[in-house]
Design a protein around this motif. Structure first.
Motif, PDB file in Angstrom:
ATOM      1  N   TRP A 153      22.261  53.777 -71.099  1.00  0.00           N
ATOM      2  CA  TRP A 153      23.244  52.871 -71.693  1.00  0.00           C
ATOM      3  C   TRP A 153      24.655  53.298 -71.314  1.00  0.00           C
ATOM      4  CZ3 TRP A 153      27.472  52.135 -74.661  1.00  0.00           C
ATOM      5  CH2 TRP A 153      27.655  50.866 -75.258  1.00  0.00           C
ATOM      6  N   LEU A 154      24.929  54.600 -71.389  1.00  0.00           N
ATOM      7  CA  LEU A 154      26.257  55.112 -71.066  1.00  0.00           C
ATOM      8  C   LEU A 154      26.548  54.986 -69.569  1.00  0.00           C
ATOM      9  CD1 LEU A 154      26.101  58.273 -73.332  1.00  0.00           C
ATOM     10  CD2 LEU A 154      27.656  56.343 -73.673  1.00  0.00           C
ATOM     11  N   LYS A 155      25.564  55.292 -68.739  1.00  0.00           N
ATOM     12  CA  LYS A 155      25.761  55.188 -67.284  1.00  0.00           C
ATOM     13  C   LYS A 155      26.074  53.756 -66.871  1.00  0.00           C
ATOM     14  CE  LYS A 155      22.783  59.111 -66.039  1.00  0.00           C
ATOM     15  NZ  LYS A 155      21.470  59.534 -65.474  1.00  0.00           N
ATOM     16  N   ALA A 156      25.448  52.801 -67.508  1.00  0.00           N
ATOM     17  CA  ALA A 156      25.670  51.397 -67.160  1.00  0.00           C
ATOM     18  C   ALA A 156      27.103  50.957 -67.439  1.00  0.00           C
ATOM     19  CB  ALA A 156      24.696  50.508 -67.936  1.00  0.00           C
ATOM     20  N   ARG A 157      27.834  51.741 -68.240  1.00  0.00           N
ATOM     21  CA  ARG A 157      29.209  51.382 -68.598  1.00  0.00           C
ATOM     22  C   ARG A 157      30.227  52.422 -68.148  1.00  0.00           C
ATOM     23  NH1 ARG A 157      25.425  49.512 -71.543  1.00  0.00           N
ATOM     24  NH2 ARG A 157      25.531  47.446 -72.521  1.00  0.00           N
ATOM     25  N   GLY A 158      29.791  53.362 -67.287  1.00  0.00           N
ATOM     26  CA  GLY A 158      30.699  54.374 -66.771  1.00  0.00           C
ATOM     27  C   GLY A 158      31.164  55.370 -67.805  1.00  0.00           C
ATOM     28  N   PRO A 174      28.959  61.426 -77.395  1.00  0.00           N
ATOM     29  CA  PRO A 174      28.610  60.246 -76.602  1.00  0.00           C
ATOM     30  C   PRO A 174      28.531  58.969 -77.436  1.00  0.00           C
ATOM     31  CG  PRO A 174      27.230  62.108 -75.997  1.00  0.00           C
ATOM     32  CD  PRO A 174      28.001  62.518 -77.216  1.00  0.00           C
ATOM     33  N   LEU A 175      28.061  59.085 -78.671  1.00  0.00           N
ATOM     34  CA  LEU A 175      27.962  57.910 -79.525  1.00  0.00           C
ATOM     35  C   LEU A 175      29.345  57.347 -79.818  1.00  0.00           C
ATOM     36  CD1 LEU A 175      26.270  55.988 -81.247  1.00  0.00           C
ATOM     37  CD2 LEU A 175      26.339  57.687 -83.090  1.00  0.00           C
ATOM     38  N   GLY A 180      33.512  53.329 -78.840  1.00  0.00           N
ATOM     39  CA  GLY A 180      34.922  53.155 -78.522  1.00  0.00           C
ATOM     40  C   GLY A 180      35.828  53.293 -79.720  1.00  0.00           C
ATOM     41  N   LEU A 181      35.389  54.085 -80.702  1.00  0.00           N
ATOM     42  CA  LEU A 181      36.157  54.241 -81.928  1.00  0.00           C
ATOM     43  C   LEU A 181      36.188  55.698 -82.354  1.00  0.00           C
ATOM     44  CD1 LEU A 181      34.596  51.280 -83.959  1.00  0.00           C
ATOM     45  CD2 LEU A 181      36.881  51.311 -82.950  1.00  0.00           C
ATOM     46  N   ASP A 182      37.187  56.049 -83.145  1.00  0.00           N
ATOM     47  CA  ASP A 182      37.287  57.384 -83.708  1.00  0.00           C
ATOM     48  C   ASP A 182      36.202  57.580 -84.768  1.00  0.00           C
ATOM     49  OD1 ASP A 182      38.686  59.241 -86.031  1.00  0.00           O
ATOM     50  OD2 ASP A 182      39.227  59.863 -83.994  1.00  0.00           O
ATOM     51  N   LEU A 238      19.439  47.809 -72.736  1.00  0.00           N
ATOM     52  CA  LEU A 238      20.543  48.216 -71.865  1.00  0.00           C
ATOM     53  C   LEU A 238      21.707  47.236 -71.948  1.00  0.00           C
ATOM     54  CD1 LEU A 238      21.124  50.531 -69.906  1.00  0.00           C
ATOM     55  CD2 LEU A 238      20.332  49.063 -68.044  1.00  0.00           C
ATOM     56  N   ALA A 239      21.436  45.985 -72.249  1.00  0.00           N
ATOM     57  CA  ALA A 239      22.490  44.965 -72.299  1.00  0.00           C
ATOM     58  C   ALA A 239      23.144  44.844 -73.664  1.00  0.00           C
ATOM     59  CB  ALA A 239      21.915  43.610 -71.892  1.00  0.00           C
TER      60      ALA A 239
END
Length: 246
Positions: A153-158, A174-175, A180-182, A238-239
């Motif tokens: 999942w992370l690799k698919a989004r860089g 990683p989570l 994308g949040l604190d 993955l999506a």
């Protein structure tokens, strides 16, 4: 449009609108408050009828997909005449009317399509998964998707490389990147959702635990969790994107 969708009665509000307009005209003078109440009641009834129609179409689509995927000797009549299907529709319609989430309404429709023996889920699975569809929000479902394969999942989004050189740590880092949040924002809702998933037996998400690099990216969604995702017609983990709001 599938054959099943064509069986859903069309949504035609025109007749109701004309009747309301005539009634409002007759009562226009001088009771403004009464007309306002009538207007609001009509608007609510019209929108509820529209949402009901949209949900019925979603059920038809989900059921058509299920029948096609199973490729068994079962007819639409066999399903819609079963007590299991009727009970599932009645329950799902009530819950669908009470939620503003379009994603949840689609999951409810999928649950109806899998409500009987034709779908390949055991009685206990159907009963528990149906309850969980009612109870779970977007965070619960996304966590199941993410922890199916966190590294992929992370690799698919860089987002993987920034965590790839960790020797020891926790899954929280990683989570947090995935969300994308604190942590001060996502910590409480994620902890609650993770605890709910563990109680339901769908995943084990050890937040705050220090482990090796391999452990950080290990899958945490178990086979039962995968079965639940299949139950709600969401196989493509993955999506899956994280919730837009917490």
């Amino acid at each position: 449009m599938t054959d099943l969708e064509s069986l859903v009665p069309p949504y035609e509000p025109a007749a109701d609108t004309l009747a309301f307009a005539g009634k409002a005209a007759l009562t226009m003078v001088p009771i403004v408050g009464s007309v306002a109440a009538e207007t609001l009641a009509h608007a609510l009834a019209t929108r509820q009828a529209e949402r009901q129609h949209e949900f019925d179409v979603a059920i038809a689509r989900a059921l058509a997909e299920t029948i096609e995927r199973l490729d068994q000797n079962i007819t639409v009549e066999d399903i819609v005449q079963s007590d299991e299907f009727i009970a599932a529709v009645t329950r799902a319609q009530r819950t669908a009317a009470e939620t503003a989430s379009q994603q949840k309404r689609h999951r409810l429709a999928a649950a109806v399509a899998h409500a009987g023996r034709w779908a390949g889920f055991s009685v206990s699975e159907r009963e528990q998964f149906t309850r969980l569809v009612d109870d779970f929000d977007e965070m619960h479902v996304w966590l199941l998707h993410y922890f199916t394969d966190p590294a992929a999942w992370l690799k698919a989004r860089g987002l993987y490389e920034q965590h790839s050189n960790i020797y020891m740590g926790g899954i929280d880092g990683p989570l947090g990147s995935a969300l994308g949040l604190d942590g001060s924002v996502w910590g409480a809702p994620v902890r609650q959702a993770a605890a709910d998933l563990e109680r339901a037996g769908l995943a084990s998400i050890p937040l705050g635990t220090i482990m090796t690099a391999q452990g950080i990216f290990d899958p945490r969604t178990n086979g039962k969790g995968q079965r639940f995702l299949a139950f709600i017609n969401e196989p493509n983990s993955l999506a899956a994107e994280p919730p837009e709001a917490l």
